[in-house]
Design a protein around this motif. Structure first.
Motif, PDB file in Angstrom:
ATOM      1  N   MET A   1       0.838  -1.195   0.000  1.00 22.73           N
ATOM      2  CA  MET A   1       0.000   0.000   0.000  1.00 22.73           C
ATOM      3  C   MET A   1       0.875   1.248   0.000  1.00 22.73           C
ATOM      4  N   THR A   2       0.558   2.205  -0.864  1.00 26.19           N
ATOM      5  CA  THR A   2       1.244   3.500  -0.860  1.00 26.19           C
ATOM      6  C   THR A   2       0.259   4.577  -0.446  1.00 26.19           C
ATOM      7  N   VAL A   3       0.632   5.331   0.592  1.00 26.89           N
ATOM      8  CA  VAL A   3      -0.206   6.411   1.103  1.00 26.89           C
ATOM      9  C   VAL A   3       0.483   7.733   0.803  1.00 26.89           C
ATOM     10  N   THR A   4      -0.216   8.621   0.119  1.00 24.47           N
ATOM     11  CA  THR A   4       0.330   9.933  -0.214  1.00 24.47           C
ATOM     12  C   THR A   4      -0.320  10.982   0.677  1.00 24.47           C
ATOM     13  N   LEU A   5       0.495  11.603   1.506  1.00 27.93           N
ATOM     14  CA  LEU A   5       0.008  12.621   2.435  1.00 27.93           C
ATOM     15  C   LEU A   5       0.131  14.009   1.825  1.00 27.93           C
ATOM     16  N   ALA A   6      -0.670  14.948   2.332  1.00 26.06           N
ATOM     17  CA  ALA A   6      -0.750  16.277   1.715  1.00 26.06           C
ATOM     18  C   ALA A   6       0.523  17.093   1.913  1.00 26.06           C
ATOM     19  N   HIS A   7       1.193  16.931   3.044  1.00 26.33           N
ATOM     20  CA  HIS A   7       2.416  17.695   3.313  1.00 26.33           C
ATOM     21  C   HIS A   7       3.227  16.979   4.380  1.00 26.33           C
ATOM     22  N   GLU A   8       4.411  17.517   4.689  1.00 25.76           N
ATOM     23  CA  GLU A   8       5.362  16.831   5.560  1.00 25.76           C
ATOM     24  C   GLU A   8       4.875  16.658   6.997  1.00 25.76           C
ATOM     25  N   ALA A   9       3.884  17.445   7.407  1.00 25.08           N
ATOM     26  CA  ALA A   9       3.365  17.337   8.772  1.00 25.08           C
ATOM     27  C   ALA A   9       1.875  17.009   8.768  1.00 25.08           C
ATOM     28  N   ASP A  10       1.450  16.222   7.802  1.00 25.05           N
ATOM     29  CA  ASP A  10       0.021  15.918   7.635  1.00 25.05           C
ATOM     30  C   ASP A  10      -0.420  14.854   8.633  1.00 25.05           C
ATOM     31  N   PHE A  11      -0.602  15.266   9.865  1.00 20.47           N
ATOM     32  CA  PHE A  11      -1.023  14.345  10.921  1.00 20.47           C
ATOM     33  C   PHE A  11      -2.455  13.866  10.695  1.00 20.47           C
ATOM     34  N   ALA A  12      -3.330  14.757  10.219  1.00 24.91           N
ATOM     35  CA  ALA A  12      -4.731  14.381   9.992  1.00 24.91           C
ATOM     36  C   ALA A  12      -4.825  13.302   8.917  1.00 24.91           C
ATOM     37  N   GLY A  13      -4.067  13.449   7.829  1.00 25.76           N
ATOM     38  CA  GLY A  13      -4.072  12.431   6.781  1.00 25.76           C
ATOM     39  C   GLY A  13      -3.498  11.121   7.277  1.00 25.76           C
ATOM     40  N   TRP A  14      -2.389  11.192   8.028  1.00 25.70           N
ATOM     41  CA  TRP A  14      -1.802   9.982   8.602  1.00 25.70           C
ATOM     42  C   TRP A  14      -2.808   9.279   9.509  1.00 25.70           C
ATOM     43  N   ARG A  15      -3.502  10.031  10.332  1.00 22.24           N
ATOM     44  CA  ARG A  15      -4.461   9.433  11.282  1.00 22.24           C
ATOM     45  C   ARG A  15      -5.610   8.751  10.545  1.00 22.24           C
TER      46      ARG A  15
ATOM     47  N   GLN B   1       6.056  15.036  13.827  1.00 25.86           N
ATOM     48  CA  GLN B   1       6.743  16.330  13.719  1.00 25.86           C
ATOM     49  C   GLN B   1       8.244  16.219  13.948  1.00 25.86           C
ATOM     50  N   SER B   2       8.757  14.997  14.076  1.00 25.95           N
ATOM     51  CA  SER B   2      10.189  14.810  14.301  1.00 25.95           C
ATOM     52  C   SER B   2      10.952  14.915  12.985  1.00 25.95           C
ATOM     53  N   ALA B   3      12.281  14.847  13.082  1.00 31.30           N
ATOM     54  CA  ALA B   3      13.130  14.934  11.893  1.00 31.30           C
ATOM     55  C   ALA B   3      13.434  13.567  11.298  1.00 31.30           C
ATOM     56  N   LEU B   4      12.899  12.501  11.884  1.00 34.31           N
ATOM     57  CA  LEU B   4      13.208  11.154  11.394  1.00 34.31           C
ATOM     58  C   LEU B   4      12.619  10.936   9.997  1.00 34.31           C
ATOM     59  N   PRO B   5      13.398  10.425   9.056  1.00 35.26           N
ATOM     60  CA  PRO B   5      12.877  10.225   7.700  1.00 35.26           C
ATOM     61  C   PRO B   5      11.744   9.207   7.633  1.00 35.26           C
ATOM     62  N   ASP B   6      11.717   8.259   8.580  1.00 37.87           N
ATOM     63  CA  ASP B   6      10.664   7.239   8.600  1.00 37.87           C
ATOM     64  C   ASP B   6       9.645   7.518   9.700  1.00 37.87           C
TER      65      ASP B   6
ATOM     66  N   ARG C   1      11.520  12.073  20.629  1.00 35.27           N
ATOM     67  CA  ARG C   1      10.606  12.779  21.522  1.00 35.27           C
ATOM     68  C   ARG C   1      11.349  13.843  22.322  1.00 35.27           C
ATOM     69  N   ASP C   2      12.521  13.488  22.872  1.00 38.93           N
ATOM     70  CA  ASP C   2      13.296  14.455  23.650  1.00 38.93           C
ATOM     71  C   ASP C   2      13.713  15.644  22.785  1.00 38.93           C
ATOM     72  N   ASP C   3      14.114  15.372  21.543  1.00 33.83           N
ATOM     73  CA  ASP C   3      14.524  16.460  20.639  1.00 33.83           C
ATOM     74  C   ASP C   3      13.351  17.391  20.335  1.00 33.83           C
ATOM     75  N   VAL C   4      12.195  16.807  20.054  1.00 34.26           N
ATOM     76  CA  VAL C   4      11.028  17.618  19.699  1.00 34.26           C
ATOM     77  C   VAL C   4      10.599  18.485  20.890  1.00 34.26           C
ATOM     78  N   ILE C   5      10.601  17.922  22.078  1.00 38.87           N
ATOM     79  CA  ILE C   5      10.225  18.695  23.270  1.00 38.87           C
ATOM     80  C   ILE C   5      11.211  19.834  23.496  1.00 38.87           C
ATOM     81  N   THR C   6      12.513  19.549  23.339  1.00 41.88           N
ATOM     82  CA  THR C   6      13.532  20.588  23.506  1.00 41.88           C
ATOM     83  C   THR C   6      13.356  21.697  22.486  1.00 41.88           C
ATOM     84  N   HIS C   7      13.112  21.329  21.221  1.00 43.56           N
ATOM     85  CA  HIS C   7      12.942  22.336  20.181  1.00 43.56           C
ATOM     86  C   HIS C   7      11.648  23.138  20.371  1.00 43.56           C
TER      87      HIS C   7
END
Length: 408
Positions: free
Chosen positions: A4-18, A72-77, A107-113
């Motif tokens: 399955m390939t899922v195409t999300l609207a943008h890099e932070a598309d949490f609503a589409g992912w959900r 919202q993290s920087a991880l590619p996956d 998680r620690d990085d995102v909270i710090t940022h």
């Protein structure tokens, strides 16, 4: 099952992912069978169609909060990791040690940022004159600015702002959110599609800097300061004109208000409307709110029974009520019941001693204490109800008499 390939609207598309996760995890689709990608150029998002045969499931709040942080993290996956969290929960499996370690570090990085962004923004605003749009810069590889876009917008009371990053620009025009990736034209960004921030919004917001009633109301809807917020259906903020000269303050929303999301719409509210009409006061010319913005109750097998708000709940909601008074600046504040009167006067109050007389408040407005309309509904005797209702209407007339004619 096919890949399955899922195409999300943008890099932070949490609503589409959900949305996609709800369908795919319900079908028990393994993470390895899904490719997550981002739409580019004119390409549109492509999500799996709802499957009526997919199993229904619930996910603990902590799992979804961590999934939102992964998005919202920087991880590619990051989308795969977020999906794995949910999939493992649905299947009753522990998440692998390596994946769990990567999630913890992210998680620690995102909270710090997130903390860094908010601190830098507040510091910059303290020296900003407010006459021009705020423009800042942040060096970050993750999507923390996107998830905090609502925080920045509310803290700025919907005034324009812009945040530049090495690979993109995020901008609120005062009407819409735009995201401009390097080498691409600006594209609208739906704030409702973004993941919630890693830190609560409300404790970090400087409510005293917010000058828009709409911004304060939206910020209050995310409030989780006191335990009531976790149990109530929603925040019930005040309602009425921002330029209202008369403000009415009650105790807290009831069961009907909690479900409707509006103050004074239940039986007590209907009685209140009738009394306003008889006193010659148009509700459209008033602002109606409560000392506490959530419904406090105890649950029985058939009903949710109102419980009196305590000092902790009143203190937690005090900044919201203070912001309403500061922005609206009413000439007259009518305190409906002992909870409202005690909170606004800052001392213990006995209704029988304080009622039906004008009190000078610290902000220069006139205050008046009277009963809460729900008190009238609880009176068992019809004659007493009629007598007390007439007295209540007279209290409203006294309050209205303090209003100077509106300037036209």
């Amino acid at each position: 099952m096919p890949h399955m390939t899922v195409t999300l609207a943008h890099e932070a598309d949490f609503a589409g992912w959900r949305t996609a996760t709800r369908s795919l995890a319900g079908r028990h689709t393994p993470p390895a069978d899904i490719t997550w990608q981002i739409a580019g150029g004119t390409e549109s998002a492509t999500l799996p169609a709802p499957d009526p045969e997919a199993a229904r499931f619930t996910v603990p709040r902590a799992v979804m909060e961590l999934a939102a942080i992964m998005v919202q993290s920087a991880l590619p996956d990051r989308f795969t990791l977020a999906y794995t969290l949910v999939y493992d929960h649905v299947m009753g499996m522990p998440t692998g040690e390596e994946a769990a370690d990567r999630m913890a570090r992210a998680r620690d990085d995102v909270i710090t940022h997130t903390r860094h962004l908010r601190d830098a923004f507040r510091e910059a605003l303290s020296g900003h004159d407010g006459t021009t749009p705020y423009q800042g810069r942040m060096e970050t590889p993750d999507l923390v600015p996107e998830s905090n876009a609502r925080f920045l917008t509310l803290q700025r009371s919907f005034a324009p702002w812009q945040l530049d990053m090495p690979d993109r620009t995020l901008r609120w025009t005062g009407h819409e959110m735009l995201r401009e990736a390097l080498g691409q034209a600006p594209r609208p960004l739906d704030p409702t599609s973004l993941p919630p921030p890693a830190l609560p919004m409300v404790p970090d917001l400087d409510i005293t800097r917010i000058t828009s009633l709409r911004a304060v109301a939206l910020a209050a809807k995310t409030c989780l300061i006191c335990p009531m917020a976790a149990h109530a259906t929603q925040t019930v903020f005040g309602e009425g004109r921002e330029t209202a000269r008369m403000m009415f303050v009650g105790e807290q929303p009831g069961d009907i208000e909690d479900r409707a999301g509006r103050p004074f719409v239940g039986p007590a509210g209907q009685l209140f409307d009738r009394a306003l009409h008889e006193a010659g006061i148009g509700r459209d010319d008033t602002y109606v709110t409560n000392t506490v913005k959530h419904f406090k109750f105890r649950r029985t097998p058939t009903r949710r029974i109102h419980e009196k708000a305590g000092p902790a709940e009143i203190a937690a909601c005090a900044p919201w009520l203070a912001a309403e008074r500061r922005i609206i600046r009413p000439a007259v504040v009518v305190m409906l019941g002992v909870t409202a009167a005690s909170a606004l006067l800052g001392r213990a109050v006995t209704i029988s001693r304080e009622r039906s007389r004008l009190i000078a408040l610290e902000d220069g407005s006139d205050g008046l204490v009277t009963v809460h309309p729900s008190y009238l509904l609880r009176l068992p005797d019809e004659a007493a109800r009629a007598r007390e209702y007439d007295r209540f209407v007279n209290d409203l007339r006294l309050a209205a008499s303090r209003l100077a004619p509106a300037v036209t």
